[in-house]
Scaffold this active site. Structure first.
Site, PDB file in Angstrom:
ATOM      1  N   THR A  69     -33.327  25.764  31.407  1.00  0.00           N
ATOM      2  CA  THR A  69     -32.784  24.526  30.861  1.00  0.00           C
ATOM      3  C   THR A  69     -31.384  24.832  30.345  1.00  0.00           C
ATOM      4  O   THR A  69     -31.233  25.569  29.366  1.00  0.00           O
ATOM      5  CB  THR A  69     -33.662  23.978  29.724  1.00  0.00           C
ATOM      6  OG1 THR A  69     -34.951  23.652  30.251  1.00  0.00           O
ATOM      7  CG2 THR A  69     -33.050  22.722  29.130  1.00  0.00           C
ATOM      8  N   LYS A  87     -34.032  16.464  32.226  1.00  0.00           N
ATOM      9  CA  LYS A  87     -34.729  17.302  31.245  1.00  0.00           C
ATOM     10  C   LYS A  87     -34.232  17.033  29.829  1.00  0.00           C
ATOM     11  O   LYS A  87     -35.036  16.856  28.897  1.00  0.00           O
ATOM     12  CB  LYS A  87     -34.541  18.779  31.607  1.00  0.00           C
ATOM     13  CG  LYS A  87     -35.065  19.777  30.574  1.00  0.00           C
ATOM     14  CD  LYS A  87     -36.581  19.713  30.433  1.00  0.00           C
ATOM     15  CE  LYS A  87     -37.093  20.646  29.334  1.00  0.00           C
ATOM     16  NZ  LYS A  87     -37.015  22.072  29.710  1.00  0.00           N
ATOM     17  N   LYS A 127     -32.447  23.778  20.897  1.00  0.00           N
ATOM     18  CA  LYS A 127     -31.534  24.057  22.011  1.00  0.00           C
ATOM     19  C   LYS A 127     -31.386  22.830  22.902  1.00  0.00           C
ATOM     20  O   LYS A 127     -30.265  22.435  23.272  1.00  0.00           O
ATOM     21  CB  LYS A 127     -32.073  25.231  22.829  1.00  0.00           C
ATOM     22  CG  LYS A 127     -31.348  25.454  24.152  1.00  0.00           C
ATOM     23  CD  LYS A 127     -32.146  26.363  25.077  1.00  0.00           C
ATOM     24  CE  LYS A 127     -31.589  26.319  26.490  1.00  0.00           C
ATOM     25  NZ  LYS A 127     -32.408  27.100  27.436  1.00  0.00           N
TER      26      LYS A 127
END
Length: 296
Positions: free
Chosen positions: A96, A171, A246
């Site tokens: 990611t 995502k 994150k």
């Protein structure tokens, strides 16, 4: 079955690699952790001595790495994946990372005659272990079609989101929803607690009413209502606070770059940063309920 180089055998990558081996693929694996490599070798993989070795004489290279800088470092340079993979190899990055970094990685690959997709994942360690991950894939139609049989060895939902970078965009948007909704669900349970409403009763009602969402019904942040949720194992992670933080940071970076207004996403980032900075970065992200309850 395919020959696959696999780089990154952490909490997600390790079980993903194991499922590819179970599906009959031949894996060459590389990780900085000797223990992680040894475990994969015991499961049937072959050890690659370097990143370059992992990329040689394979049809696919799968990477599962912490951040965009790691992906670009592994891809680029004379000892990297791109310089050592044969023409036509398809690169599948399931890290990611930033949308811009994903697009840069794709451009580097295509300039050397390699296929490339960004294929970030949702489902946590449990999904990686069970082989039920959701993959959000960005890339050309042809590259997606080639990647899909490999991804099916690790997941149950393989969705083509669009061109390069679209998987990463999907995502971070999805996880912004998740981060915000977990805070909202946690706030509701803490309000119910102070109003004298039993947590199970709130769950029974909201799970069948307009408050229903995944953070409630599948990952309830208080012990009891959902036996499989981390709340019932002292908030040991499936998906850690620092990982959520994150992703929320990536969402805010993307929002700033695109000129999008995401005030709830920004607030969620600040709350998870506060909880992480209190020494709770390794807890499951649903443990944010403890901070809202005054129990840090």
């Amino acid at each position: 079955m395919a020959k696959i180089g696999f780089i990154g055998l952490g909490n997600m990558g390790g079980p993903m690699a194991a499922n590819l081996i179970k599906a009959g693929h031949a894996l060459k694996v590389f990780d900085l952790s000797e223990a992680a490599v040894s475990k994969a070798v015991a499961e049937g993989a072959t050890k690659a001595s370097t990143v370059a070795d992992a990329a040689k004489d394979v049809e696919f290279v799968v990477t599962v790495l912490p951040a965009g800088k790691h992906v670009l470092s592994v891809y680029d340079g004379p000892d990297g994946v791109i310089a050592n993979a044969r023409t036509g190899t398809l690169l599948i990055d399931s890290s990611t990372i930033e949308v811009d970094a994903a697009r840069k990685a794709a451009d580097l690959a295509k300039a050397k005659g390699l296929g490339s997709v960004d294929a970030p994942i949702s489902g946590g360690v449990a999904g990686a272990t069970a082989g039920t991950l959701t993959f959000m894939v960005g890339g050309d139609d042809g590259d997606f079609d080639r990647a899909k049989p490999v991804l099916e060895g690790m997941g149950s939902n393989i969705i083509h989101a669009g061109t390069s970078g679209a998987g990463q965009a999907a995502k971070i948007c999805n996880n912004m929803v998740l981060g915000v909704s977990m805070i909202a669900v946690s706030e509701a349970f803490m309000l119910a607690k102070r109003l004298g409403l039993d947590a199970q009763k709130l769950f029974d009602i909201s799970s069948k009413a307009s408050g229903q969402c995944w953070s409630l019904t599948s990952y309830c942040p208080v012990p009891g209502p959902v036996p499989t949720s981390p709340a019932n194992r002292d908030y040991q992670p499936g998906f850690a606070v620092d990982m959520m933080l994150k992703d929320l940071k990536l969402a805010q970076q993307a929002a700033a770059s695109a000129g999008a207004t995401t005030p709830m996403g920004a607030l969620a980032e600040s709350l998870y940063a506060l909880y992480s900075n209190s020494g709770n970065g390794g807890m499951d992200f649903s443990a944010i309920v403890k901070m809202l309850d005054g129990d840090k």
